[in-house]
Design a protein around this motif. Structure first.
Motif, mmCIF file in Angstrom:
data_model
loop_
_atom_site.group_PDB
_atom_site.id
_atom_site.type_symbol
_atom_site.label_atom_id
_atom_site.label_comp_id
_atom_site.label_asym_id
_atom_site.label_seq_id
_atom_site.Cartn_x
_atom_site.Cartn_y
_atom_site.Cartn_z
ATOM 1 N N ALA A 263 88.997 2.942 0.185
ATOM 2 C CA ALA A 263 87.658 3.500 -0.010
ATOM 3 C C ALA A 263 87.686 4.679 -0.976
ATOM 4 N N VAL A 264 88.715 5.525 -0.842
ATOM 5 C CA VAL A 264 88.837 6.677 -1.733
ATOM 6 C C VAL A 264 89.122 6.216 -3.160
ATOM 7 N N LYS A 265 89.915 5.173 -3.298
ATOM 8 C CA LYS A 265 90.214 4.634 -4.636
ATOM 9 C C LYS A 265 88.948 4.165 -5.345
ATOM 10 N N ILE A 266 88.050 3.563 -4.600
ATOM 11 C CA ILE A 266 86.787 3.100 -5.192
ATOM 12 C C ILE A 266 86.017 4.279 -5.791
ATOM 13 N N ILE A 267 85.961 5.369 -5.039
ATOM 14 C CA ILE A 267 85.270 6.567 -5.532
ATOM 15 C C ILE A 267 85.955 7.113 -6.782
ATOM 16 N N LEU A 268 87.270 7.170 -6.744
ATOM 17 C CA LEU A 268 88.008 7.713 -7.886
ATOM 18 C C LEU A 268 87.823 6.863 -9.144
ATOM 19 N N LYS A 269 87.780 5.559 -8.972
ATOM 20 C CA LYS A 269 87.575 4.677 -10.130
ATOM 21 C C LYS A 269 86.169 4.839 -10.696
ATOM 22 N N GLN A 270 85.204 5.141 -9.811
ATOM 23 C CA GLN A 270 83.853 5.436 -10.287
ATOM 24 C C GLN A 270 83.840 6.708 -11.121
ATOM 25 N N GLU A 271 84.807 7.580 -10.826
ATOM 26 C CA GLU A 271 84.943 8.837 -11.575
ATOM 27 C C GLU A 271 85.877 8.673 -12.778
ATOM 28 N N ASN A 272 86.197 7.428 -13.100
ATOM 29 C CA ASN A 272 87.054 7.105 -14.257
ATOM 30 C C ASN A 272 88.475 7.656 -14.132
ATOM 31 N N VAL A 273 88.966 7.693 -12.900
ATOM 32 C CA VAL A 273 90.363 8.061 -12.675
ATOM 33 C C VAL A 273 91.185 6.774 -12.670
ATOM 34 N N ASN A 274 92.102 6.666 -13.578
ATOM 35 C CA ASN A 274 92.880 5.428 -13.707
ATOM 36 C C ASN A 274 94.289 5.527 -13.142
ATOM 37 N N VAL A 275 94.828 6.745 -13.072
ATOM 38 C CA VAL A 275 96.172 6.926 -12.537
ATOM 39 C C VAL A 275 96.046 7.430 -11.102
ATOM 40 N N ILE A 276 96.242 6.522 -10.155
ATOM 41 C CA ILE A 276 96.076 6.854 -8.749
ATOM 42 C C ILE A 276 97.368 6.531 -8.003
ATOM 43 N N TYR A 277 97.947 7.535 -7.380
ATOM 44 C CA TYR A 277 99.128 7.338 -6.546
ATOM 45 C C TYR A 277 98.691 7.282 -5.086
ATOM 46 N N GLU A 278 99.480 6.618 -4.261
ATOM 47 C CA GLU A 278 99.176 6.519 -2.838
ATOM 48 C C GLU A 278 100.413 6.834 -2.015
ATOM 49 N N ALA A 279 100.187 7.488 -0.871
ATOM 50 C CA ALA A 279 101.263 7.756 0.079
ATOM 51 C C ALA A 279 100.697 7.616 1.485
#
Length: 208
Positions: free
Chosen positions: A16-32
């Motif tokens: 869900a957070v990734k969806i928001i970040l992609k809407q904000e044009n964030v392309n480099v997303i790490y996950e832990a």
């Protein structure tokens, strides 16, 4: 904004957070999914923003905040958690978090917090002005809880949720003896007759 790290042990939350970040044009997303991996990713990749849950296996969110602060890296942190801000907000602020968003809020609240932090501002919830509505017992309990260290608070919640000493030791990477010592100390500090009473105390104060 270039790089963002999402730290949460629930895959659905991370998605869900990734969806928001992609809407904000964030392309480099790490996950832990745990604190240990989070600290390693921060050190290796220096993300611009860390979106951090507080309750996770291994190092919890407060531990992660402390290690990020100790590392003196230029990383902004936003806490996104289900934990009650009345007990955790000040701890997170002292540890360097620039925002605190409760998961009970709409995801738009998280989006606003992301905008604020990346624009150089803080984003904290407004807490009740006082505890007038609380009876004397709860006020006294809250004062005792506030005096716990971050590690004591984390173990208190684990015990309140019914975890055994062995489970807590494995989750937090501590020895069984260390957990037992913390348990004894919590019973004394929270002025309860036994560990069984910790659950009711936690429930009464909306920690679980």
């Amino acid at each position: 904004m270039k790089k963002v790290l999402i730290v949460d042990d629930h895959p659905v939350i991370r998605a869900a957070v990734k969806i928001i970040l992609k809407q904000e044009n964030v392309n480099v997303i790490y996950e832990a999914s745990n604190g240990v991996d989070a600290v390693q990713i921060v050190r290796e990749h220096l993300p611009d923003l860390v979106i951090l849950d507080l309750v996770m296996p291994g190092l919890d969110g407060l531990d992660v905040l402390a290690r990020i602060k100790a590392a003196h890296v230029n990383v902004r942190t936003l806490v996104f958690t289900s934990q009650d801000p009345s007990f955790y907000l000040n701890r997170c602020m002292r540890a360097g978090a620039l925002a605190y968003v409760a998961k009970v809020n709409h995801l738009q609240e998280l989006q606003k917090a992301i905008h604020a932090v990346m624009s150089g501002y803080t984003y904290y919830p407004r807490l009740p002005a006082s505890s007038v509505s609380l009876d004397s017992l709860q006020r006294n309990e809250r004062q005792m809880i506030d005096k716990l260290s971050d590690r004591e608070l984390t173990i208190f919640l684990c015990l309140a949720q019914g975890m055994s000493n062995k489970e807590i030791a494995a989750t937090m990477m501590l020895s069984h003896k260390t957990v037992s010592t913390y348990k004894t100390r919590l019973i004394e500090k929270l002025n309860v007759p036994s560990a069984v009473c910790l659950r009711e105390l936690a429930k009464r104060n909306h920690l679980i």
